[in-house]
Structure formats: structure tokens, C-alpha cells
Write a protein that holds these residues in place. Structure first.
Motif, PDB file in Angstrom:
ATOM      1  N   SER A 228       0.855  -1.180   0.000  1.00  0.00           N
ATOM      2  CA  SER A 228       0.000   0.000   0.000  1.00  0.00           C
ATOM      3  C   SER A 228       0.896   1.236   0.000  1.00  0.00           C
ATOM      4  O   SER A 228       1.610   1.471   0.984  1.00  0.00           O
ATOM      5  CB  SER A 228      -0.906   0.018   1.229  1.00  0.00           C
ATOM      6  OG  SER A 228      -1.550   1.270   1.329  1.00  0.00           O
TER       7      SER A 228
ATOM      8  N   LYS B 158     -14.674  -4.516   0.232  1.00  0.00           N
ATOM      9  CA  LYS B 158     -14.520  -3.143  -0.269  1.00  0.00           C
ATOM     10  C   LYS B 158     -15.841  -2.388  -0.163  1.00  0.00           C
ATOM     11  O   LYS B 158     -15.875  -1.232   0.281  1.00  0.00           O
ATOM     12  CB  LYS B 158     -14.028  -3.171  -1.716  1.00  0.00           C
ATOM     13  CG  LYS B 158     -13.799  -1.814  -2.311  1.00  0.00           C
ATOM     14  CD  LYS B 158     -13.289  -1.933  -3.742  1.00  0.00           C
ATOM     15  CE  LYS B 158     -13.165  -0.571  -4.387  1.00  0.00           C
ATOM     16  NZ  LYS B 158     -12.730  -0.683  -5.791  1.00  0.00           N
TER      17      LYS B 158
ATOM     18  N   LEU C 136     -16.588  -1.454   3.431  1.00  0.00           N
ATOM     19  CA  LEU C 136     -15.765  -0.343   3.903  1.00  0.00           C
ATOM     20  C   LEU C 136     -16.138   0.983   3.252  1.00  0.00           C
ATOM     21  O   LEU C 136     -16.235   2.008   3.919  1.00  0.00           O
ATOM     22  CB  LEU C 136     -14.283  -0.631   3.631  1.00  0.00           C
ATOM     23  CG  LEU C 136     -13.653  -1.760   4.430  1.00  0.00           C
ATOM     24  CD1 LEU C 136     -12.260  -2.066   3.888  1.00  0.00           C
ATOM     25  CD2 LEU C 136     -13.608  -1.430   5.905  1.00  0.00           C
ATOM     26  N   LYS C 137     -16.346   0.959   1.951  1.00  0.00           N
ATOM     27  CA  LYS C 137     -16.521   2.217   1.212  1.00  0.00           C
ATOM     28  C   LYS C 137     -17.968   2.685   1.137  1.00  0.00           C
ATOM     29  O   LYS C 137     -18.224   3.882   1.052  1.00  0.00           O
ATOM     30  CB  LYS C 137     -15.931   2.086  -0.185  1.00  0.00           C
ATOM     31  CG  LYS C 137     -14.430   1.863  -0.154  1.00  0.00           C
ATOM     32  CD  LYS C 137     -13.797   2.031  -1.501  1.00  0.00           C
ATOM     33  CE  LYS C 137     -12.317   1.773  -1.489  1.00  0.00           C
ATOM     34  NZ  LYS C 137     -11.513   2.705  -0.755  1.00  0.00           N
TER      35      LYS C 137
ATOM     36  N   LYS D 281     -14.639   1.745   8.385  1.00  0.00           N
ATOM     37  CA  LYS D 281     -15.210   2.367   7.181  1.00  0.00           C
ATOM     38  C   LYS D 281     -15.032   3.874   7.175  1.00  0.00           C
ATOM     39  O   LYS D 281     -14.902   4.477   6.114  1.00  0.00           O
ATOM     40  CB  LYS D 281     -16.671   1.978   7.000  1.00  0.00           C
ATOM     41  CG  LYS D 281     -17.651   2.610   7.961  1.00  0.00           C
ATOM     42  CD  LYS D 281     -19.076   2.185   7.631  1.00  0.00           C
ATOM     43  CE  LYS D 281     -20.071   2.676   8.625  1.00  0.00           C
ATOM     44  NZ  LYS D 281     -20.112   4.104   8.839  1.00  0.00           N
ATOM     45  N   ASP D 282     -14.977   4.478   8.332  1.00  0.00           N
ATOM     46  CA  ASP D 282     -14.812   5.934   8.416  1.00  0.00           C
ATOM     47  C   ASP D 282     -13.358   6.373   8.292  1.00  0.00           C
ATOM     48  O   ASP D 282     -13.081   7.567   8.299  1.00  0.00           O
ATOM     49  CB  ASP D 282     -15.394   6.447   9.733  1.00  0.00           C
ATOM     50  CG  ASP D 282     -16.896   6.218   9.827  1.00  0.00           C
ATOM     51  OD1 ASP D 282     -17.565   6.241   8.774  1.00  0.00           O
ATOM     52  OD2 ASP D 282     -17.388   5.995  10.945  1.00  0.00           O
ATOM     53  N   TYR D 283     -12.435   5.427   8.183  1.00  0.00           N
ATOM     54  CA  TYR D 283     -11.010   5.739   8.105  1.00  0.00           C
ATOM     55  C   TYR D 283     -10.466   5.287   6.759  1.00  0.00           C
ATOM     56  O   TYR D 283      -9.800   4.260   6.640  1.00  0.00           O
ATOM     57  CB  TYR D 283     -10.271   5.084   9.283  1.00  0.00           C
ATOM     58  CG  TYR D 283     -10.838   5.545  10.597  1.00  0.00           C
ATOM     59  CD1 TYR D 283     -10.430   6.742  11.171  1.00  0.00           C
ATOM     60  CD2 TYR D 283     -11.839   4.811  11.233  1.00  0.00           C
ATOM     61  CE1 TYR D 283     -10.982   7.194  12.356  1.00  0.00           C
ATOM     62  CE2 TYR D 283     -12.402   5.256  12.424  1.00  0.00           C
ATOM     63  CZ  TYR D 283     -11.966   6.445  12.974  1.00  0.00           C
ATOM     64  OH  TYR D 283     -12.525   6.888  14.139  1.00  0.00           O
ATOM     65  N   LYS D 284     -10.756   6.072   5.735  1.00  0.00           N
ATOM     66  CA  LYS D 284     -10.417   5.718   4.353  1.00  0.00           C
ATOM     67  C   LYS D 284      -8.925   5.435   4.166  1.00  0.00           C
ATOM     68  O   LYS D 284      -8.553   4.626   3.324  1.00  0.00           O
ATOM     69  CB  LYS D 284     -10.873   6.814   3.403  1.00  0.00           C
ATOM     70  CG  LYS D 284     -12.383   6.968   3.373  1.00  0.00           C
ATOM     71  CD  LYS D 284     -12.808   8.047   2.391  1.00  0.00           C
ATOM     72  CE  LYS D 284     -14.281   8.366   2.382  1.00  0.00           C
ATOM     73  NZ  LYS D 284     -15.216   7.435   2.855  1.00  0.00           N
ATOM     74  N   ASN D 285      -8.081   6.101   4.953  1.00  0.00           N
ATOM     75  CA  ASN D 285      -6.645   5.882   4.819  1.00  0.00           C
ATOM     76  C   ASN D 285      -6.214   4.482   5.262  1.00  0.00           C
ATOM     77  O   ASN D 285      -5.070   4.085   5.035  1.00  0.00           O
ATOM     78  CB  ASN D 285      -5.854   6.941   5.600  1.00  0.00           C
ATOM     79  CG  ASN D 285      -6.155   6.934   7.082  1.00  0.00           C
ATOM     80  OD1 ASN D 285      -7.225   6.510   7.523  1.00  0.00           O
ATOM     81  ND2 ASN D 285      -5.220   7.420   7.879  1.00  0.00           N
ATOM     82  N   ARG D 286      -7.101   3.711   5.870  1.00  0.00           N
ATOM     83  CA  ARG D 286      -6.795   2.340   6.301  1.00  0.00           C
ATOM     84  C   ARG D 286      -7.368   1.284   5.349  1.00  0.00           C
ATOM     85  O   ARG D 286      -7.036   0.100   5.470  1.00  0.00           O
ATOM     86  CB  ARG D 286      -7.348   2.074   7.708  1.00  0.00           C
ATOM     87  CG  ARG D 286      -6.779   2.981   8.765  1.00  0.00           C
ATOM     88  CD  ARG D 286      -5.345   2.639   9.036  1.00  0.00           C
ATOM     89  NE  ARG D 286      -4.874   3.373  10.198  1.00  0.00           N
ATOM     90  CZ  ARG D 286      -3.666   3.857  10.315  1.00  0.00           C
ATOM     91  NH1 ARG D 286      -2.801   3.699   9.356  1.00  0.00           N
ATOM     92  NH2 ARG D 286      -3.311   4.502  11.402  1.00  0.00           N
ATOM     93  N   HIS D 287      -8.220   1.673   4.426  1.00  0.00           N
ATOM     94  CA  HIS D 287      -8.886   0.706   3.547  1.00  0.00           C
ATOM     95  C   HIS D 287      -7.888  -0.124   2.734  1.00  0.00           C
ATOM     96  O   HIS D 287      -8.047  -1.335   2.600  1.00  0.00           O
ATOM     97  CB  HIS D 287      -9.884   1.401   2.629  1.00  0.00           C
ATOM     98  CG  HIS D 287     -11.052   1.969   3.354  1.00  0.00           C
ATOM     99  ND1 HIS D 287     -12.074   2.619   2.708  1.00  0.00           N
ATOM    100  CD2 HIS D 287     -11.384   2.007   4.673  1.00  0.00           C
ATOM    101  CE1 HIS D 287     -12.974   3.034   3.593  1.00  0.00           C
ATOM    102  NE2 HIS D 287     -12.568   2.672   4.789  1.00  0.00           N
TER     103      HIS D 287
END
Length: 148
Positions: free
Chosen positions: A38, A96, A99-100, A120-126
Motif C-alpha cells: 500500500s 470493499k 468499507l466504502k 469504514k470511516d477511516y479511508k486511509n486504512r482501507h
């Protein structure tokens, strides 16, 4: 992110999964290996698979990720044996969507990903959460190309 948010995100269940990742050793008879990284967080997952009759017959993974990425790898490690490439791809798409888009939890045997719903609220961790499935699918693709 507040301390309370971090505590919720890294719940005891997530940390327990992260501490006990199934199939966390190299696979001696791997047919294929894939490494995914990532770029956002630097997490990496290397997956090794062996395939028999189109299904995962052996699996190994090396996970260098945050607790969420490690928990995701633990869920995958507990569910991957005997799965087809299509089942892995479906699980990835369902994860996905969860999460999204707040979609439902992935179908069995991947329902353990429910533990990651708070992310799901932490897009930088997806990306880190999806990494283990990405690596496993890439390794499956390579193994199936050799086998076919």
C-alpha cells in the motif's frame, strides 16, 4: 482522530486477531508468490499459495501492516483453505463495499471481516485492510496460470 476513536478502531477483538494470524509462515511447496504494498501507509503483504483442483490447498503469508491490516490477514488466513479464486474475488469486492459504501458483511466463510466495519470511516486504512486479499488473489492468478 480522538483517543476514543482509536480505542474503538483498535478494539480488543481486532488486536486479538492481529496477534494470531493463521498461516503466517512461508509455504515450502508454494506454486506462486505475490507481494502487494500500500503506497499510502507502506503496509506489505506477501502471499504464497498452492492450488489443487482450482482451490487453495496451501497458504502462507508474511504481513507487515497496522493492526487493521493484520486483523484482515487473520480473517483471510482462517477462511482461505479450499477457496477458489472467484470466492476470494467476491470476498474482496464485498469487503470493499462494506468499507466504502456501508455494504453488508462479506458472505461466509469471510463473515469475520465484520470486525473491521468500524474502519469504514477511516479511508486511509482501507488499502491496508484489502491488501491480504489483493496479494492472495494475485498469487492465485499466478498459480492458476501455471496450472492451466
Amino acid at each position: 482522530m480522538s483517543d476514543g476513536d482509536l480505542i474503538d478502531l483498535y478494539s480488543k477483538r481486532i488486536l486479538a486477531l492481529a496477534a494470531d494470524i493463521p498461516h503466517d509462515a512461508a509455504l515450502a511447496d508454494a506454486m506462486a508468490t505475490a507481494r502487494k504494498r500500500s503506497p499510502l501507509c507502506g503496509s506489505t503483504v506477501t502471499a504464497q499459495v498452492s492450488v489443487e483442483d482450482g482451490k487453495v490447498s496451501g497458504f502462507g503469508q508474511d504481513v507487515k501492516a497496522c493492526a487493521l491490516g493484520q486483523a484482515s490477514a487473520a480473517v483471510l488466513g482462517g477462511a482461505i483453505m479450499g477457496r477458489t479464486r472467484d470466492e476470494l474475488a467476491t470476498a474482496r469486492e464485498q469487503l470493499k463495499a462494506m468499507l466504502k459504501a456501508g455494504g453488508p458483511v462479506p458472505d461466509a466463510p469471510f463473515e469475520g471481516y465484520e470486525v473491521l466495519r468500524p474502519a469504514k470511516d477511516y479511508k486511509n486504512r482501507h488499502a491496508s485492510i484489502l491488501l491480504s486479499l489483493d496479494a492472495a488473489i494475485a498469487a492465485m492468478d499466478e498459480a492458476l496460470a501455471q496450472d492451466g
